[in-house]
Write a protein that holds these residues in place. Sequence first.
Motif, mmCIF file in Angstrom:
data_model
loop_
_atom_site.group_PDB
_atom_site.id
_atom_site.type_symbol
_atom_site.label_atom_id
_atom_site.label_comp_id
_atom_site.label_asym_id
_atom_site.label_seq_id
_atom_site.Cartn_x
_atom_site.Cartn_y
_atom_site.Cartn_z
ATOM 1 N N ARG A 233 -17.135 -6.827 -18.012
ATOM 2 C CA ARG A 233 -15.952 -6.913 -18.861
ATOM 3 C C ARG A 233 -16.237 -6.531 -20.309
ATOM 4 N NH1 ARG A 233 -13.430 -12.415 -18.092
ATOM 5 N NH2 ARG A 233 -12.946 -11.496 -16.058
ATOM 6 N N GLN A 234 -17.410 -6.920 -20.807
ATOM 7 C CA GLN A 234 -17.728 -6.592 -22.195
ATOM 8 C C GLN A 234 -17.956 -5.092 -22.384
ATOM 9 O OE1 GLN A 234 -17.459 -8.528 -24.783
ATOM 10 N NE2 GLN A 234 -16.888 -10.293 -23.525
ATOM 11 N N THR A 235 -18.569 -4.459 -21.402
ATOM 12 C CA THR A 235 -18.733 -3.001 -21.486
ATOM 13 C C THR A 235 -17.380 -2.308 -21.450
ATOM 14 O OG1 THR A 235 -20.865 -3.155 -20.357
ATOM 15 C CG2 THR A 235 -19.845 -0.990 -20.455
ATOM 16 N N ALA A 236 -16.475 -2.821 -20.601
ATOM 17 C CA ALA A 236 -15.130 -2.261 -20.523
ATOM 18 C C ALA A 236 -14.420 -2.410 -21.868
ATOM 19 C CB ALA A 236 -14.332 -2.950 -19.420
ATOM 20 N N ARG A 237 -14.600 -3.551 -22.515
ATOM 21 C CA ARG A 237 -13.987 -3.774 -23.834
ATOM 22 C C ARG A 237 -14.540 -2.792 -24.862
ATOM 23 N NH1 ARG A 237 -15.044 -7.611 -28.201
ATOM 24 N NH2 ARG A 237 -13.073 -8.173 -29.250
ATOM 25 N N THR A 238 -15.830 -2.546 -24.798
ATOM 26 C CA THR A 238 -16.456 -1.588 -25.721
ATOM 27 C C THR A 238 -15.932 -0.177 -25.482
ATOM 28 O OG1 THR A 238 -18.470 -2.915 -25.929
ATOM 29 C CG2 THR A 238 -18.649 -0.566 -26.443
ATOM 30 N N ILE A 239 -15.843 0.228 -24.206
ATOM 31 C CA ILE A 239 -15.316 1.560 -23.878
ATOM 32 C C ILE A 239 -13.868 1.671 -24.331
ATOM 33 C CG2 ILE A 239 -14.750 3.157 -22.002
ATOM 34 C CD1 ILE A 239 -17.136 2.001 -20.467
ATOM 35 N N HIS A 240 -13.094 0.609 -24.130
ATOM 36 C CA HIS A 240 -11.696 0.579 -24.547
ATOM 37 C C HIS A 240 -11.583 0.841 -26.045
ATOM 38 C CE1 HIS A 240 -7.556 -0.601 -23.479
ATOM 39 N NE2 HIS A 240 -7.488 -1.202 -24.673
ATOM 40 N N PHE A 241 -12.442 0.206 -26.824
ATOM 41 C CA PHE A 241 -12.432 0.367 -28.279
ATOM 42 C C PHE A 241 -12.834 1.789 -28.667
ATOM 43 C CE2 PHE A 241 -14.264 0.135 -32.514
ATOM 44 C CZ PHE A 241 -13.392 -0.703 -33.205
ATOM 45 N N ILE A 242 -13.866 2.326 -28.029
ATOM 46 C CA ILE A 242 -14.340 3.681 -28.349
ATOM 47 C C ILE A 242 -13.270 4.722 -28.019
ATOM 48 C CG2 ILE A 242 -16.018 5.461 -27.711
ATOM 49 C CD1 ILE A 242 -18.065 3.201 -27.330
ATOM 50 N N VAL A 243 -12.607 4.553 -26.880
ATOM 51 C CA VAL A 243 -11.546 5.493 -26.505
ATOM 52 C C VAL A 243 -10.398 5.426 -27.506
ATOM 53 C CG1 VAL A 243 -9.822 6.074 -24.751
ATOM 54 C CG2 VAL A 243 -12.134 5.459 -24.059
ATOM 55 N N MET A 244 -10.104 4.214 -27.983
ATOM 56 C CA MET A 244 -9.070 4.077 -29.020
ATOM 57 C C MET A 244 -9.445 4.876 -30.267
ATOM 58 S SD MET A 244 -8.621 2.331 -32.154
ATOM 59 C CE MET A 244 -9.644 0.871 -32.082
ATOM 60 N N VAL A 245 -10.704 4.797 -30.673
ATOM 61 C CA VAL A 245 -11.162 5.550 -31.842
ATOM 62 C C VAL A 245 -11.027 7.054 -31.585
ATOM 63 C CG1 VAL A 245 -13.166 6.105 -33.279
ATOM 64 C CG2 VAL A 245 -12.718 3.730 -32.625
ATOM 65 N N LEU A 246 -11.379 7.500 -30.384
ATOM 66 C CA LEU A 246 -11.274 8.921 -30.043
ATOM 67 C C LEU A 246 -9.820 9.382 -30.048
ATOM 68 C CD1 LEU A 246 -13.920 9.207 -27.167
ATOM 69 C CD2 LEU A 246 -14.131 10.012 -29.524
ATOM 70 N N LEU A 247 -8.908 8.537 -29.588
ATOM 71 C CA LEU A 247 -7.492 8.900 -29.604
ATOM 72 C C LEU A 247 -6.966 8.989 -31.038
ATOM 73 C CD1 LEU A 247 -6.070 6.826 -26.605
ATOM 74 C CD2 LEU A 247 -6.196 9.317 -26.794
ATOM 75 N N VAL A 248 -7.444 8.115 -31.913
ATOM 76 C CA VAL A 248 -7.048 8.198 -33.324
ATOM 77 C C VAL A 248 -7.564 9.496 -33.930
ATOM 78 C CG1 VAL A 248 -7.370 7.175 -35.609
ATOM 79 C CG2 VAL A 248 -6.880 5.699 -33.651
ATOM 80 N N LEU A 249 -8.803 9.868 -33.616
ATOM 81 C CA LEU A 249 -9.358 11.126 -34.115
ATOM 82 C C LEU A 249 -8.571 12.321 -33.576
ATOM 83 C CD1 LEU A 249 -13.206 10.447 -33.860
ATOM 84 C CD2 LEU A 249 -11.816 10.549 -35.936
ATOM 85 N N PHE A 250 -8.203 12.261 -32.295
ATOM 86 C CA PHE A 250 -7.384 13.330 -31.715
ATOM 87 C C PHE A 250 -6.054 13.439 -32.453
ATOM 88 C CE2 PHE A 250 -3.819 14.385 -28.924
ATOM 89 C CZ PHE A 250 -4.164 15.673 -28.537
ATOM 90 N N PHE A 251 -5.439 12.297 -32.756
ATOM 91 C CA PHE A 251 -4.155 12.296 -33.464
ATOM 92 C C PHE A 251 -4.298 12.948 -34.839
ATOM 93 C CE2 PHE A 251 -1.494 10.162 -36.635
ATOM 94 C CZ PHE A 251 -0.233 10.485 -36.160
ATOM 95 N N VAL A 252 -5.361 12.617 -35.562
ATOM 96 C CA VAL A 252 -5.570 13.180 -36.899
ATOM 97 C C VAL A 252 -5.726 14.701 -36.816
ATOM 98 C CG1 VAL A 252 -7.152 13.275 -38.867
ATOM 99 C CG2 VAL A 252 -6.557 11.071 -37.840
ATOM 100 N N VAL A 253 -6.558 15.168 -35.872
ATOM 101 C CA VAL A 253 -6.765 16.608 -35.708
ATOM 102 C C VAL A 253 -5.477 17.276 -35.244
ATOM 103 C CG1 VAL A 253 -8.036 18.381 -34.429
ATOM 104 C CG2 VAL A 253 -9.226 16.346 -35.262
ATOM 105 N N HIS A 254 -4.769 16.624 -34.344
ATOM 106 C CA HIS A 254 -3.508 17.165 -33.822
ATOM 107 C C HIS A 254 -2.496 17.379 -34.950
ATOM 108 C CE1 HIS A 254 -0.294 17.920 -30.976
ATOM 109 N NE2 HIS A 254 0.414 16.898 -31.442
ATOM 110 N N ILE A 255 -2.342 16.384 -35.814
ATOM 111 C CA ILE A 255 -1.403 16.507 -36.935
ATOM 112 C C ILE A 255 -1.854 17.614 -37.885
ATOM 113 C CG2 ILE A 255 -0.460 15.354 -38.967
ATOM 114 C CD1 ILE A 255 0.745 14.464 -36.296
ATOM 115 N N ALA A 256 -3.162 17.703 -38.134
ATOM 116 C CA ALA A 256 -3.684 18.756 -39.016
ATOM 117 C C ALA A 256 -3.383 20.141 -38.446
ATOM 118 C CB ALA A 256 -5.190 18.581 -39.211
ATOM 119 N N MET A 257 -3.557 20.320 -37.135
ATOM 120 C CA MET A 257 -3.285 21.604 -36.502
ATOM 121 C C MET A 257 -1.791 21.940 -36.538
ATOM 122 S SD MET A 257 -6.103 23.068 -35.530
ATOM 123 C CE MET A 257 -6.712 22.445 -37.115
ATOM 124 N N VAL A 258 -0.945 20.931 -36.375
ATOM 125 C CA VAL A 258 0.508 21.157 -36.450
ATOM 126 C C VAL A 258 0.894 21.669 -37.836
ATOM 127 C CG1 VAL A 258 2.748 19.990 -36.506
ATOM 128 C CG2 VAL A 258 1.165 19.537 -34.638
#
Length: 289
Positions: A233-258
């Motif tokens: 469960r703790q590893t899943a929580r860590t992966i969940h957090f990392i994926v959230m960070v990656l999605l935020v980074l994707f959003f920032v790049v996505h807005i910049a490209m738009v």
Amino acid sequence: MAQMTEASETPATGRRQKGALVYRQSIFTRLTHWTWVICLFFLLLSGLQIWNAHPALYIGQQSGFEFDNEILRIGAENTPDGPRGFTTIFGNKFDTTGVLGMSGPEAQPSFIGFPGWATIPSTRDLATGRVVHFFFGWIFVGALAVWLIASLANGHLWRDVILKPRDLRQLPKDIWDHARFRFHHGRTYSPLQRLSYFGVFFVLFPLIILTGLTMSPGMNAAWPWLLDIFGGRQTARTIHFIVMVLLVLFFVVHIAMVVLAGPINELRSMITGWYRTSPGAETEETRHD
């Protein structure tokens, strides 16, 4: 493919040629896109509220007491200069006073992982944060199911998202073009866009959903194999957090490209479905189909 061609000027006139207006985004793509925008906003801020209840990440089934499996911690501590906020990553401690661990006015600071302005609710309220998170989480999953079914039915998945051999061959050139801010506006996505959206839809979205389910005791009883897949469960929580960070980074790049590619054209396609292509894009893409 529906198309509405506007009169374009010839080079002899000295005026810039315009490409065609094509119907690029279906109603299902547009509705689910904006649904995800709303959901991810509330999921991020309510998720940080939940995370603040225990601002640390671990690897394994449980948090460490007699052993050290911590990889990230945000907190505050007393120092000779007074209380300070800190962030520890893989044993390396950084002073993050004013942003993480300790924030707010100097006379009355808040000792909390992420500051109140970055959480929903803005005050410590784990119960409300969980209600908001789960509510928008299920809407997010429902929108993904609608998008997947509609994209399979109308061909959007195969035409615009699934990577094909020619996309991999053209990917280095497309990356180089993006690095030089040379954008090609076609009726379908470019190779780099396909790679990005494929990663989001088939890697990041499934990961954040499955790891979220893995943290649920009810789902652990129903699907115990989730704990085996993610290593606890703790590893899943860590992966969940990392994926959230990656999605935020994707959003920032996505807005910049738009913004760089032409915000009016990009927003029009996600509001009305119509998108203006580069001159000659239709002929060139037809030749490659």
